[in-house]
Design a protein around this motif. Structure first.
Motif, PDB file in Angstrom:
ATOM      1  N   LYS A   6       0.812  -1.229   0.000  1.00  0.00           N
ATOM      2  CA  LYS A   6       0.000   0.000   0.000  1.00  0.00           C
ATOM      3  C   LYS A   6       0.839   1.269   0.000  1.00  0.00           C
ATOM      4  CE  LYS A   6      -4.527  -0.794   1.933  1.00  0.00           C
ATOM      5  NZ  LYS A   6      -5.071  -1.376   3.144  1.00  0.00           N
ATOM      6  N   ASP A   7       2.042   1.169   0.564  1.00  0.00           N
ATOM      7  CA  ASP A   7       2.848   2.387   0.702  1.00  0.00           C
ATOM      8  C   ASP A   7       4.084   2.379  -0.182  1.00  0.00           C
ATOM      9  OD1 ASP A   7       1.215   3.610   2.587  1.00  0.00           O
ATOM     10  OD2 ASP A   7       1.998   2.302   4.159  1.00  0.00           O
ATOM     11  N   LEU A   8       4.037   1.621  -1.261  1.00  0.00           N
ATOM     12  CA  LEU A   8       5.211   1.576  -2.136  1.00  0.00           C
ATOM     13  C   LEU A   8       5.429   2.924  -2.796  1.00  0.00           C
ATOM     14  CD1 LEU A   8       4.733  -1.747  -4.149  1.00  0.00           C
ATOM     15  CD2 LEU A   8       6.667  -1.185  -2.660  1.00  0.00           C
ATOM     16  N   PRO A   9       6.660   3.412  -2.811  1.00  0.00           N
ATOM     17  CA  PRO A   9       6.931   4.621  -3.585  1.00  0.00           C
ATOM     18  C   PRO A   9       7.136   4.243  -5.051  1.00  0.00           C
ATOM     19  CG  PRO A   9       8.927   3.872  -2.508  1.00  0.00           C
ATOM     20  CD  PRO A   9       7.847   2.880  -2.148  1.00  0.00           C
ATOM     21  N   PHE A  10       7.300   5.213  -5.933  1.00  0.00           N
ATOM     22  CA  PHE A  10       7.733   4.917  -7.292  1.00  0.00           C
ATOM     23  C   PHE A  10       9.250   4.985  -7.258  1.00  0.00           C
ATOM     24  CE2 PHE A  10       9.068   5.650 -11.565  1.00  0.00           C
ATOM     25  CZ  PHE A  10       8.218   4.853 -12.304  1.00  0.00           C
ATOM     26  N   GLY A  11       9.895   3.835  -7.274  1.00  0.00           N
ATOM     27  CA  GLY A  11      11.352   3.860  -7.188  1.00  0.00           C
ATOM     28  C   GLY A  11      11.937   2.503  -7.522  1.00  0.00           C
ATOM     29  N   TYR A  12      13.259   2.410  -7.403  1.00  0.00           N
ATOM     30  CA  TYR A  12      13.921   1.142  -7.679  1.00  0.00           C
ATOM     31  C   TYR A  12      13.631   0.149  -6.570  1.00  0.00           C
ATOM     32  CZ  TYR A  12      17.373  -2.417  -8.670  1.00  0.00           C
ATOM     33  OH  TYR A  12      17.961  -3.624  -8.949  1.00  0.00           O
ATOM     34  N   PHE A  13      13.367  -1.079  -6.934  1.00  0.00           N
ATOM     35  CA  PHE A  13      13.077  -2.137  -5.962  1.00  0.00           C
ATOM     36  C   PHE A  13      13.795  -3.382  -6.458  1.00  0.00           C
ATOM     37  CE2 PHE A  13      10.936  -5.342  -3.649  1.00  0.00           C
ATOM     38  CZ  PHE A  13      10.202  -4.761  -2.617  1.00  0.00           C
ATOM     39  N   LYS A  14      14.643  -3.919  -5.643  1.00  0.00           N
ATOM     40  CA  LYS A  14      15.407  -5.103  -6.063  1.00  0.00           C
ATOM     41  C   LYS A  14      14.486  -6.316  -6.164  1.00  0.00           C
ATOM     42  CE  LYS A  14      19.413  -7.879  -4.536  1.00  0.00           C
ATOM     43  NZ  LYS A  14      19.049  -8.962  -5.385  1.00  0.00           N
ATOM     44  N   SER A  34      19.492 -13.199 -15.659  1.00  0.00           N
ATOM     45  CA  SER A  34      20.553 -12.835 -14.712  1.00  0.00           C
ATOM     46  C   SER A  34      19.943 -12.505 -13.363  1.00  0.00           C
ATOM     47  CB  SER A  34      21.310 -11.610 -15.245  1.00  0.00           C
ATOM     48  OG  SER A  34      22.205 -11.137 -14.263  1.00  0.00           O
ATOM     49  N   SER A  35      20.711 -12.796 -12.301  1.00  0.00           N
ATOM     50  CA  SER A  35      20.247 -12.357 -10.985  1.00  0.00           C
ATOM     51  C   SER A  35      21.148 -11.250 -10.444  1.00  0.00           C
ATOM     52  CB  SER A  35      20.182 -13.539 -10.014  1.00  0.00           C
ATOM     53  OG  SER A  35      21.430 -14.164 -10.001  1.00  0.00           O
ATOM     54  N   SER A  36      22.014 -10.736 -11.313  1.00  0.00           N
ATOM     55  CA  SER A  36      22.873  -9.623 -10.896  1.00  0.00           C
ATOM     56  C   SER A  36      22.177  -8.297 -11.191  1.00  0.00           C
ATOM     57  CB  SER A  36      24.203  -9.683 -11.656  1.00  0.00           C
ATOM     58  OG  SER A  36      24.904  -8.475 -11.459  1.00  0.00           O
ATOM     59  N   GLU A  37      22.376  -7.338 -10.306  1.00  0.00           N
ATOM     60  CA  GLU A  37      21.820  -6.002 -10.559  1.00  0.00           C
ATOM     61  C   GLU A  37      22.776  -5.150 -11.398  1.00  0.00           C
ATOM     62  OE1 GLU A  37      21.208  -5.554  -6.144  1.00  0.00           O
ATOM     63  OE2 GLU A  37      19.663  -4.210  -6.885  1.00  0.00           O
ATOM     64  N   HIS A  38      23.892  -5.713 -11.743  1.00  0.00           N
ATOM     65  CA  HIS A  38      24.919  -4.932 -12.442  1.00  0.00           C
ATOM     66  C   HIS A  38      25.132  -5.440 -13.857  1.00  0.00           C
ATOM     67  CE1 HIS A  38      26.051  -2.855  -8.761  1.00  0.00           C
ATOM     68  NE2 HIS A  38      25.700  -3.991  -8.192  1.00  0.00           N
ATOM     69  N   ILE A  39      25.629  -4.520 -14.720  1.00  0.00           N
ATOM     70  CA  ILE A  39      26.054  -4.969 -16.041  1.00  0.00           C
ATOM     71  C   ILE A  39      27.528  -4.633 -16.185  1.00  0.00           C
ATOM     72  CG2 ILE A  39      23.824  -4.906 -17.240  1.00  0.00           C
ATOM     73  CD1 ILE A  39      24.451  -2.126 -18.221  1.00  0.00           C
ATOM     74  N   ASN A  40      28.199  -5.465 -16.916  1.00  0.00           N
ATOM     75  CA  ASN A  40      29.605  -5.259 -17.154  1.00  0.00           C
ATOM     76  C   ASN A  40      29.700  -4.523 -18.489  1.00  0.00           C
ATOM     77  OD1 ASN A  40      32.313  -5.462 -17.052  1.00  0.00           O
ATOM     78  ND2 ASN A  40      32.413  -7.691 -17.345  1.00  0.00           N
ATOM     79  N   ILE A  41      30.157  -3.298 -18.462  1.00  0.00           N
ATOM     80  CA  ILE A  41      30.092  -2.518 -19.706  1.00  0.00           C
ATOM     81  C   ILE A  41      31.440  -1.889 -20.046  1.00  0.00           C
ATOM     82  CG2 ILE A  41      29.261  -0.412 -18.532  1.00  0.00           C
ATOM     83  CD1 ILE A  41      27.441   0.020 -20.998  1.00  0.00           C
ATOM     84  N   HIS A  42      31.743  -1.874 -21.341  1.00  0.00           N
ATOM     85  CA  HIS A  42      32.998  -1.271 -21.809  1.00  0.00           C
ATOM     86  C   HIS A  42      33.029   0.211 -21.466  1.00  0.00           C
ATOM     87  CE1 HIS A  42      36.322  -0.146 -24.347  1.00  0.00           C
ATOM     88  NE2 HIS A  42      36.532  -1.425 -24.631  1.00  0.00           N
ATOM     89  N   MET A  43      34.190   0.681 -21.004  1.00  0.00           N
ATOM     90  CA  MET A  43      34.251   2.092 -20.587  1.00  0.00           C
ATOM     91  C   MET A  43      34.059   3.059 -21.752  1.00  0.00           C
ATOM     92  SD  MET A  43      38.257   2.495 -19.728  1.00  0.00           S
ATOM     93  CE  MET A  43      39.525   2.106 -20.927  1.00  0.00           C
ATOM     94  N   ALA A  44      34.230   2.579 -22.971  1.00  0.00           N
ATOM     95  CA  ALA A  44      34.037   3.460 -24.131  1.00  0.00           C
ATOM     96  C   ALA A  44      32.683   3.224 -24.814  1.00  0.00           C
ATOM     97  CB  ALA A  44      35.182   3.271 -25.129  1.00  0.00           C
TER      98      ALA A  44
END
Ligand code: PLP
Ligand code: COI
Length: 338
Positions: A6-14, A34-44
């Motif tokens: 009932k009180d959820l904000p609009f935001g990121y939720f894992k 994937s169960s990771s919250e991260h992505i591995n991305i090239h710096m360029a």
């Protein structure tokens, strides 16, 4: 799992899972979980330097019958293709889009809020240029991914009326720019104005037409609409995002016997509107009770009794009931996730 739906904000939720797919050598690969919250991305990566990215926002609803419904996903798929073309990215096909969304919703089914608590599962598809470039040119590799999370209303007021501010010293998009597609740069350009608006006490800001400032463009991350008598009026402009919610409201209004006008809307004419509101996936319908013009101090007031107007309320209920399976879906807008 103990979620206060009932009180959820609009935001990121894992949540537990997201899905990803790479476009390499001119074709899409396999959809990965994937169960990771991260992505591995090239710096360029071009997304990081030149904003070569686009995203979508859509919702899944737990219906009255317990089934999970997606609302008009084909329109979001079309829009992410349009956005992708606008910044020269690989095109996400309908097949990939719906496969990814179905999979990520099913994998996170326990996070779909129960019916009737004003919450839903927000779905965030994202397409980014993931390959390295240093010259300004499109990437040769793309990543499409989708994550989800349960959310409440975008504005903390929910369906209670909000106050907005019309500004002219910042533009989110220009006439021949990227305002009509959903790319990150438009949102970056809106941050200072939104932050200042919030500090000055407003839920969001209304951007004007960038070239002449005479017209209303849109209300931050939502379209603007007004009701005058029996007419639903919403701005027509090349620099606003064509909202799927707004398109649906126009259809509902027409079928309720209202006249619909999609045309440039001047700031001066809103004084004669009976009701005004902001609409979008995240915002649903946010009725507006007050608009303050930052330059002139001019104030426009609506909802004099503190409540949303009758037509906004009728439209809101009609839309919500279709999305939640509490009313028939004569337009075929819902897809049940099975
Ligand atoms: N305008 C902007 C700038 C948005 O970010 C959004 C949200 O997606 C909208 C309008 C509303 O569009 P929709 O109803 O398709 O969510
Ligand atoms: C939406 O309405 O889905 C949006 O994407 C708005 C905002 C959170 C960017």
């Amino acid at each position: 799992m103990d979620i206060n739906w009932k009180d959820l904000p609009f935001g990121y939720f894992k949540t537990d899972y997201n899905v990803r797919c790479y476009h390499r050598d001119g074709k899409w690969g396999e959809l990965e979980i994937s169960s990771s919250e991260h992505i591995n991305i090239h710096m360029a990566a071009t997304a990081l330097h030149y904003g070569q990215e686009a995203f979508e926002g859509m919702k899944a609803f737990r219906g009255k019958d317990g089934k999970i419904r997606l609302f008009r996903w084909e329109e979001n798929a079309k829009r992410i293709r349009r956005s992708g073309r606008g910044v020269m990215m690989a095109e996400v096909t309908d097949e990939l889009f719906i496969e990814a969304i179905t999979k990520v919703v099913k994998l996170n089914e326990k996070y779909v809020p129960p019916y009737g608590l004003g919450a839903s599962l927000y779905i965030r598809p994202l397409l980014i240029g993931s390959g390295p470039e240093v010259g300004v040119k499109p990437s040769s590799e793309y990543l499409f991914m989708v994550f989800v999370g349960p959310v409440g209303p975008y504005f903390k007021e929910g369906f209670n009326p909000v106050e907005l501010q019309i500004i002219s010293d910042y533009d989110r998009a220009s006439p021949n720019g990227t305002g009509h597609i959903k790319v990150g740069g438009n949102y970056a350009a809106s941050l200072i104005a939104l932050d200042r608006g919030k500090k000055e006490g407003f839920a969001s800001v209304i951007f004007r037409s960038a070239a002449d400032k005479d017209y209303i463009d849109e209300a931050g991350p939502a379209n603007f609409f007004g009701i005058k008598g029996n007419t639903y009026i919403t701005p027509d402009s090349d620099s606003i995002l064509p909202s799927i919610t707004n398109m649906s409201l126009r259809r509902l209004a027409r079928d309720m016997g209202m006249k619909v006008e999609k045309r440039p809307v001047t700031i001066d004419e809103i004084v004669d509107f009976d009701e005004v509101g902001a609409c979008g996936t995240a915002a649903v319908i946010s009725p507006i009770k007050k608009i303050v013009c930052r330059d002139t101090g001019k104030v426009f007031e609506y909802c004099k009794d503190g409540k949303a107007g009758p037509i906004s309320t009728k439209l809101y209920n009609a839309l919500k009931d279709i999305q939640e399976g509490a009313a028939d879906d004569p337009y075929g807008w819902n897809t049940i996730v099975e």
